[in-house]
Design an enzyme around this catalytic site. Structure first.
Site, PDB file in Angstrom:
ATOM      1  CE  LYS B  76      33.688  18.418  41.283  1.00  0.00           C
ATOM      2  NZ  LYS B  76      33.148  19.697  40.627  1.00  0.00           N
ATOM      3  CB  SER B 151      31.455  18.882  37.013  1.00  0.00           C
ATOM      4  OG  SER B 151      32.119  19.762  37.888  1.00  0.00           O
ATOM      5  CB  SER B 175      30.743  22.658  38.272  1.00  0.00           C
ATOM      6  OG  SER B 175      30.886  22.153  36.706  1.00  0.00           O
TER       7      SER B 175
END
Lengths: 95, 484
Positions: B76, B151, B175
């Site tokens: 990420k 997210s 998330s």
């Protein structure tokens, strides 16, 4: 709690963010909506409840104040928008 | 290579069925083929990934490999990786090249893993649909008109479409789990403090926690072995002894007490999602588990409390983006103040600005007690609810999200509707508990996730409970048809 144009002006100043007048009008409704959501908290009786900041209530660990990292200035300075030698350049602050 | 588990990849690398370079190239080629449509990755560095793979091949040739040597992992774009552009999905960090490694990245490097690339995400991890990224929205591989969740939407899309064997994510209010649910794979948010936050760009420091995102619970266990570590560079990192999360996989779950919170099955839950979750719980009963009715009476307050604490902490954390030391700086300005104001106006997106403003408001003079302190007190009540529940059960189950994936654009302009996506996930962040989402079925060809919540440090147990379900079901093996 309603958020007024005056409130937005004040908090935008504290947060150091320019908000255009068009943006501000849109924000009024959205921020008021969020504050109404948040205000659901006020119906809860929290007398005598300790505030919680960490799930497992650990205390902050301390360590000796010793240098552990090597100097990475050569790697970090180029990341700045404007530099001179090892200094960050900003608009003049003091006359 | 497409459908092999991390354990199988490790074994085949060791047996030289293929090299790490071939494996890494295979996934880089898949990214090249599909990323235009999915937008799952922000940055690819083919040269660096292949160079890491070649080094891994030498390690394997010398017989010095560990379980992770040579396996490509997507990271990420919230984790600083030395020499890699690290944007956090923001214009503010569009050209930021990290000068050091986050501990999570360092742990994967030390284990011999390959950094396959940096995945797209909501800007500063603020969002539940991956539509707030400065680098464009991410698509759900099950249906490109739908959102992947957020997210960690780029990691989710990449894992679901098998553009990576596994990925990392972070979970502040859901998330990891909500996108795992919406994209149909396994995701784990560990106990707060188990995985170091050092070098993980901060959103809400008392809630942020990194975790694995991968097809199966076994994959997640193997990743958590690498990710979890006590770190003196993160003062909230817990001195928990190192565990092997693979060893408990295989334990019997006969007699497991599953707590079902009535508050997770009320108004707002999609009826088809509810049916899928009930069927999954029935599956557990067939395996010998018992059902215990429990109550988490303060859970409806989780969203209001979260939208005080998370923006308050974010407003403080994001004050560092001032256009002086790194990141974006506006082009024209009159003086220092003007530079700050314009830099932050132009560098942050709408959702980030909204949260900074809310956070600034609740922390401003005269409001601290009414909002931040009040929220911290209710946070304690929410945590107490879980403590009571765990006296009666071993694991809590319910939906990960109130619905399957929704259409892109549907909630983008309505923050309150978007915030409700995390209604079942936020309370565990507030309490600091570990929780997972595992694939449990489909509604209208879109995946649905079952949430499992455990007590502090019960990751090994939780992963086994998930693993047992995956031994008797096939949901986690499904791959979207559109992506071949």
């Amino acid at each position: 709690m309603t958020i007024s144009q005056e409130d937005i002006k004040k908090i935008a100043h504290l947060a150091r963010i320019n908000i255009s007048s068009d943006e501000s009008i849109l924000l009024e409704k959205k921020l008021t909506g969020i504050m109404e959501l948040i205000d659901q908290m006020q119906k809860v009786d929290t007398d005598g409840v300790e505030p919680m900041s960490h799930a497992l209530n650990i205390s902050q660990p301390l360590r000796d104040d010793q240098v552990t990292e090597s100097d990475i200035r050569k790697k970090t300075m180029p990341l700045a928008p404007e530099t001179q030698e090892s200094l960050f350049i900003v608009p003049q602050v003091i006359e | 290579m497409l459908n092999l588990s991390l354990k199988q990849l490790s074994q085949q690398l060791r047996e030289k069925a293929f090299s790490s370079e071939e494996l890494t190239r295979f996934f880089l080629d898949r990214i090249k083929k599909h990323n235009d449509r999915l937008n799952a990755f922000i940055t690819i560095n083919e040269e660096e990934s292949l160079s890491m793979a070649k080094k891994a091949d030498i390690t394997i040739a010398n017989g010095n490999q560990s379980l992770f040597t040579g396996i490509p992992i997507a990271q990420k774009d919230i984790f600083c990786a030395d020499g890699w552009r690290t944007t956090c999905g923001s214009k503010m960090l569009e050209n930021f090249v990290a000068p050091y490694n986050a501990t999570v990245i360092q742990n994967f490097n030390d284990a011999g893993a390959i950094n396959l690339g940096k995945t797209n995400m909501d800007e500063f991890a603020m969002g539940s649909s991956n539509e707030t990224s400065y680098f464009g929205a991410v698509k759900n591989p099950w249906n490109l008109e739908y959102v992947p969740g957020g997210s960690s939407g780029g990691s989710a899309s990449a894992v679901a479409a098998r553009l990576a064997p596994a990925a990392t994510g972070t979970d502040t209010g859901g998330s990891i789990r909500q996108p795992a649910s919406l994209c149909g794979f396994t995701g784990l948010k560990p106990t707060y403090g188990l995985v170091s936050r050092y070098g993980m760009i901060a959103f809400a420091s008392s809630l942020d926690q990194a975790g694995p995102m991968a097809p199966s619970a076994e994959d997640c266990a193997m990743m958590l072995n690498v990710m979890a570590s006590h770190d003196i560079k993160d003062s909230t990192s817990l001195p928990h002894p190192k565990e092997d999360y693979m060893t408990s996989l295989g334990d019997s779950i006969d007699g497991l007490r599953i707590g079902i919170p009535k508050e997770f099955f009320g108004e707002g839950l999609d009826s088809e999602v509810q049916k899928i979750i009930e069927d999954a719980i029935l599956e557990y009963q067939k395996m010998g588990a018992e059902i215990v009715d429990i109550s988490l009476p303060n859970s409806e307050l989780a969203i209001p409390v979260y939208y005080v604490i998370a923006p308050a902490e974010a407003s403080s954390n994001l004050s560092r983006y001032d256009g002086v030391r790194y990141g974006y700086r506006t082009k024209e300005y009159d003086d220092l103040m003007d530079m700050y104001f314009k830099t932050r106006q132009e560098g942050f997106g709408d959702e980030v600005k909204r949260r900074i403003l809310i956070g600034t408001y609740v922390l401003s003079a005269g409001y601290y007690d009414a909002y931040y302190l009040k929220a911290q007190k209710i946070r304690q009540l929410i945590s107490n609810d879980f403590a009571q529940a765990f006296q009666k059960c071993d694991v809590i189950m319910g939906p990960s999200a109130p619905s399957a994936a929704f259409k892109a654009g549907e909630k983008k302009e309505d923050p309150l509707a978007m915030y409700l996506q995390d209604i079942y996930t936020i309370s565990t962040n507030l309490a600091g508990l570990p929780a997972m989402s595992i694939p449990a079925g489909f509604t209208k060809d879109l995946p649905v996730g079952l949430q499992l919540i455990g007590n502090y440090f019960s990751e090994g147990h939780l992963l086994n409970v998930a693993h047992q379900f995956q031994l008797s079901t096939e949901w986690h093996r499904k791959i979207p048809k559109e992506i071949d």
